[in-house]
Design an enzyme around this catalytic site. Structure first.
Site: not given
Length: 357
Positions: A23, A56, A98, A177, A224, A294
């Protein structure tokens, strides 16, 4: 040896590969928190990911953190998301929304409301508002009787997400959050059943997840987490014990996955991998690291026990990221100036890799 390109079954959802689009806020929603045609194109361009997790999405107005973010709490918002999910599915993809309640990371200029949080402690730093960055305001501490309503807001948004065609939802319990604020030892100074001890500080996260599972099922619910992340000034004491306790309480709910960010040392992350009986999505690079995730980062965590690997910034400039990774093609850099500026530039304008003869 497990590779990024092996298939995986996420609950009832077959994934063709183990590449997850993480997200990322892009603040390109229309007025009223509506999804747009450009958002449908953006996500459809990246539908070769095993799973897409959207930016979000606020579950109610007081939960909106930034201007220009989408919601899932009105019928109009649900209708606006249907073309997005349809476009992803038409292109063969799978997509979770999300659900993100900003809590204290908000501003009255954005929502017309005083932000809420576990305690009347402001976030550290400046928050985004329609006029630009402003000092984080002091939130209103939620009354004990109000907290279940905010936990239920995740479930209500999840119901609307399924109605809008999403395959599931991810609760945003990370990055400072609202859920993360309740887990915190400095943003949460409560002395009731939601504060103080570890079991009390994890209560809001568990109740939010349980409500969402009751609404849409565990197979459609992920969460998450960013252990020890420190974003927006959130601190945690006893981080390892805190997150082991949280995973212990979440495990019986049968969640689709937990999604961990590499915000603490590997020893603790590997311990949490061992403690979690279900699917683990790993985001291998710390948010402050200027280098995007990566192939080497992904392979390291796949061999360490992660089931799926999420890529954030690498997906911004590489809508065909899965093909580039599969064929060891170079990754294009993203233009940071366009992350949040709005419009199609730096949003829909990144091309797929161009082969030369």
């Amino acid at each position: 040896m497990t590779t990024l390109f092996d298939s995986y079954r996420l609950g009832d959802l077959p994934l063709p590969n183990r590449v997850v689009m993480a997200p990322m806020s892009r603040v390109r929603a229309a007025a009223g928190g509506l999804a747009t045609a450009a958002m449908a194109t953006y996500y459809a361009q990246r539908a070769t990911a095993g799973l897409i997790v959207t930016e979000g999405v606020q579950p109610n107005l007081v939960g909106q953190s930034n201007p220009g973010t989408p919601g899932l709490y009105t019928d109009e918002q649900v209708a606006s998301w249907r073309p997005v999910t349809a476009a992803v599915h038409t292109n063969g993809g799978r997509i979770f929304a999300q659900i993100m309640h900003g809590g204290r990371v908000s501003h009255p200029d954005t929502t017309g409301m005083q932000p809420v949080g576990p305690s009347a402690v402001p976030a550290v730093g400046e928050v985004f508002a329609p006029s630009g960055r402003l000092p984080a305001p002091v939130p209103r501490a939620l009354d004990t009787a109000e907290i279940p309503e905010q936990a239920e807001s995740y479930a209500a948004a999840a119901r609307r997400a399924v109605e809008a065609g999403f395959d599931g939802v991810e609760l945003h319990g990370a990055n400072g959050y609202l859920i993360s604020q309740f887990l915190s030892s400095n943003a949460n100074l409560r002395t009731d059943r939601y504060g103080g001890s570890i079991l009390n500080r994890i209560r809001f996260a568990v109740e939010s997840a349980a409500a969402t599972v009751a609404a849409v099922g565990g197979a459609r619910t992920g969460i998450r987490l960013s252990p020890g992340g420190g974003l927006w000034g959130v601190e945690e004491t006893d981080t390892a014990e805190l997150y082991r306790a949280l995973l212990s309480e979440l495990a019986p709910l049968g969640l689709a996955y937990i999604h961990l960010e590499a915000t603490i040392d590997d020893e603790i992350l590997l311990d949490l991998r061992r403690a979690w009986p279900g699917t683990l999505i790993m985001n291998p690079v710390h948010p402050s690291n200027p280098n995007p995730t990566g192939p080497a980062d992904a392979d390291r965590w796949l061999q360490a026990g992660a089931d799926l690997i999420s890529f954030g910034r690498a997906f911004l400039a590489n809508p065909d990221l899965v093909e580039r990774l599969r064929n060891a093609l170079p990754l294009a850099p993203a233009d940071e100036e366009t992350y949040f500026q709005g419009g199609d530039a730096g949003y829909l304008t990144y091309p797929a890799y161009r082969y030369t003869a």
